[in-house]
Design an enzyme around this catalytic site. Structure first.
Site, short mmCIF file in Angstrom:
data_model
loop_
_atom_site.label_atom_id
_atom_site.label_comp_id
_atom_site.label_asym_id
_atom_site.label_seq_id
_atom_site.Cartn_x
_atom_site.Cartn_y
_atom_site.Cartn_z
N LYS A 57 0.83 -1.21 0.00
CA LYS A 57 0.00 0.00 0.00
C LYS A 57 0.86 1.26 0.00
CE LYS A 57 -2.50 -2.76 -0.46
NZ LYS A 57 -2.48 -4.21 -0.39
N ALA A 188 -3.27 -12.83 -12.71
CA ALA A 188 -4.03 -11.57 -12.60
C ALA A 188 -4.93 -11.65 -11.38
CB ALA A 188 -4.86 -11.33 -13.86
N ALA A 275 3.04 -14.33 -9.33
CA ALA A 275 2.00 -14.03 -8.32
C ALA A 275 0.82 -14.96 -8.54
CB ALA A 275 1.58 -12.57 -8.42
N ARG A 278 -0.80 -18.26 -2.76
CA ARG A 278 0.04 -18.52 -1.59
C ARG A 278 -0.33 -19.88 -1.00
NH1 ARG A 278 2.86 -14.24 0.30
NH2 ARG A 278 2.78 -14.96 2.45
N ALA A 326 -5.60 -10.30 6.10
CA ALA A 326 -5.07 -9.96 7.41
C ALA A 326 -6.21 -9.80 8.44
CB ALA A 326 -4.26 -8.67 7.32
N HIS A 450 -22.65 15.49 2.76
CA HIS A 450 -22.48 15.91 1.37
C HIS A 450 -21.38 16.97 1.29
CE1 HIS A 450 -23.42 17.01 -2.75
NE2 HIS A 450 -23.39 18.28 -2.37
#
Ligand code: FAD
Ligand code: NAD
Length: 476
Positions: A57, A188, A275, A278, A326, A450
């Site tokens: 992040k 992906a 990727a 896991r 997490a 708003h």
């Protein structure tokens, strides 16, 4: 008498939360953790803080600021003569964020009187934990209860073995000090999209190979289609139904062979990120005599309250069934601590939020439209596009939509799905609504400030009732 009331093995978000909650409940607690950080120092926080949620992040934030200024600066009336990413500084800032947060957890462990046993833990029969400390010295420690929280690690592909900085897993892709000209990402999924976004924003040409024909199959179909359109517009080259078969390291490039419905192809890139999911850290966790039961994929088998087949031994987080998130692990950690202390175990698995921190962000809770349809539930849908949100327009960030799915008979909210700016912050309101069994009428009657992005959720709830204000309502 045992040395401890509870020993927790693994100090990630599941394990350290379990340990803190145990200590808060008055239990004498030890936490076993072996992690060494980039500078070789012992660290808590596990995958999440060291090489997962937080560092990814941090880089997503830095790269998004760069891209926003680069692509939208002029529109906002900001002139800059030159803009370039300083990647070593981005990595340094990311490492500082990680160091501060992991240091914070170590402080909390100490403040709660938890003993941090630095090293590798192995469960023996009789709830004894063998510790091999960081210098290789052995000791053993007994407990009334043991909580296993050893997490997970990236799945490796034999056809793409890791190779220094050139072929990396998610951890390696968080440490590149320069922007490669071209990157291939295998998978992906969540990591592929988040880390692919980071490097694309900083200037790499990113090609993503995904074995499945369907993009983000767990996401509501309408949202996933919109996401694919947005990512492709941004320049992420996502190839579906594409299975990597071989890689070859050349002097300054990597050749990748892959197949899809059209046949065999070759791709040449500077760097490769693997990727593809896991796998749980369950294989060297318990001695064979313990007979700890695993499922066919290596996850520790647990009951609905996270107890394993060994009485008094619990398992939580990525090590067990359910989403590898997490916050799911942390909730299980707190719930198991309470169960050990004789209180209620509470985790509502039907109400766990998911977020993909791309731009736009994708967030959801509850059932997708496809799931509701498959159950033959009579349902209503409320949609609100961010293009009609004053706040999103003011931010120059108005792609995406909010979708609220309700039961047509009871009006109960069954799912909330969002693609749009900061949707990770909006989804919490959907989670809260579902936790309290809210109807779309309940959400419709709440006053939202708003101009905020959250108003889009309000309008989508109104839309489910056929009374949205800022878009024409669909005929019901
Ligand atoms: P882990 O965090 O993996 O911790 C397990 C700990 O156990 C480790 O510290 C390990 O060293 C220790 N350990 C293992 N075996 C032993 C042993 N025998 N003895 C002693 N210690 C041991 N999830 C989200 O919810 N949001 C996100 O934004 C997000 N982003 C992610 C980004 C990336 C790049 C990655 C890789 C993951 C991300 N995740 C995210 C997933 C999240 O990191 C995991 O779900 C979470 O860390 C799991 O927590 P855990 O405590 O079960 O395991
Ligand atoms: P994933 O399961 O999300 O995605 C892996 C993808 O790789 C899948 O789409 C799969 O079809 C594809 N794949 C598998 N083998 C392949 C092959 N040989 N060729 C091409 N494609 C292949 O896994 P991930 O992205 O590695 O993430 C792992 C876990 O970490 C996830 O379960 C997720 O929950 C967690 N995570 C969460 C966040 C978040 O919450 N924002 C961020 C990162 C990671």
């Amino acid at each position: 008498m045992a040395d401890f009331d509870v020993i927790v093995i693994g100090g990630g978000p599941a394990g350290y939360v379990a340990a803190i909650r145990c200590a808060q409940l008055g239990l004498k607690t030890a936490l076993v953790e072996r992690w060494l950080n980039k500078t070789g120092q012992p660290a808590l926080g596990g995958t999440c803080l060291n090489v997962g949620c937080i560092p990814s992040k941090a880089l997503l934030e830095s790269s998004e600021i760069f891209e926003t200024l680069d692509k939208q600066g002029k529109q906002h009336g900001i002139k800059a003569t030159s803009l370039e990413p300083d990647v070593p500084q981005m990595i340094k800032r990311k490492d500082q964020v990680v160091a501060e947060l992991t240091g914070g957890i170590a402080g909390l462990i100490k403040a709660n009187g938890i003993e941090w046993l630095r090293g590798q833990g192995l469960l023996r029969p009789g709830r004894v934990v063998d510790l091999t400390d960081l210098k290789g010295k052995q000791s053993n420690h007994s407990a009334e209860h043991v909580i296993l929280a050893t997490g997970s690690r990236p799945i490796e592909l034999p056809a793409a073995p890791l190779a220094g900085e050139r072929i990396v897993d998610s951890s390696g892709a968080l440490d590149w000090e320069s922007v490669p000209k071209s990157v291939c990402v295998i998978g992906a999924g969540v990591i592929g999209l988040e880390l692919g976004s980071v490097w694309r924003r900083l200037g790499a040409k990113v090609t993503t190979l995904e074995a499945l024909d369907t993009f983000l199959p767990a996401v509501d179909g309408q949202i996933a289609r919109e996401a694919l359109r947005q990512f492709q517009q941004q320049g992420l080259d996502i190839r579906l139904g594409a299975r990597m078969t071989a890689t070859k390291l050349n002097k300054s490039s990597i050749s990748i062979d892959y197949t899809d419905a059209a046949g065999a192809h070759k791709l040449r890139v500077e760097r490769l990120i693997v990727a593809v999911g896991r796998t749980p850290n369950s294989e060297s966790l318990a001695a064979p005599e313990v007979e700890l039961l695993l499922d066919e994929r290596g996850f520790v088998h647990v009951d609905e309250q996270c107890e394993t087949n060994i009485p008094g031994v619990y398992a939580i987080g990525d090590l067990v069934r359910g989403p590898m998130l997490a916050h799911k692990g942390s909730e299980e950690g707190a719930a198991v601590a309470q169960r050990i202390a004789g209180q209620d175990f509470h985790v509502n698995y039907a109400c766990i939020p998911n977020v993909i921190y791309t731009h736009p962000e994708i967030s959801w809770v509850g059932k997708t439209e496809e799931e509701v349809k498959a159950e033959a539930t009579d349902y209503s849908i409320g949609l609100f596009p961010f293009a009609a949100s004053g706040r999103a327009k003011a931010m120059e960030d108005s792609v995406g939509l909010v979708k609220v799915i309700t039961c047509a008979t009871t009006d109960k909210i069954l799912g909330v799905h969002i693609i749009g700016p900061h949707s990770s912050e909006i989804i919490g309101q959907g989670v809260m609504a579902m936790e309290f069994d809210a109807t779309s009428e309940d959400l419709a009657q709440i006053v939202f400030a708003h101009p905020t992005l959250s108003e889009a959720l309000h309008e989508a709830a109104l839309g489910a009732e056929g009374r949205a204000i800022h878009i024409p309502n669909r005929k019901r």
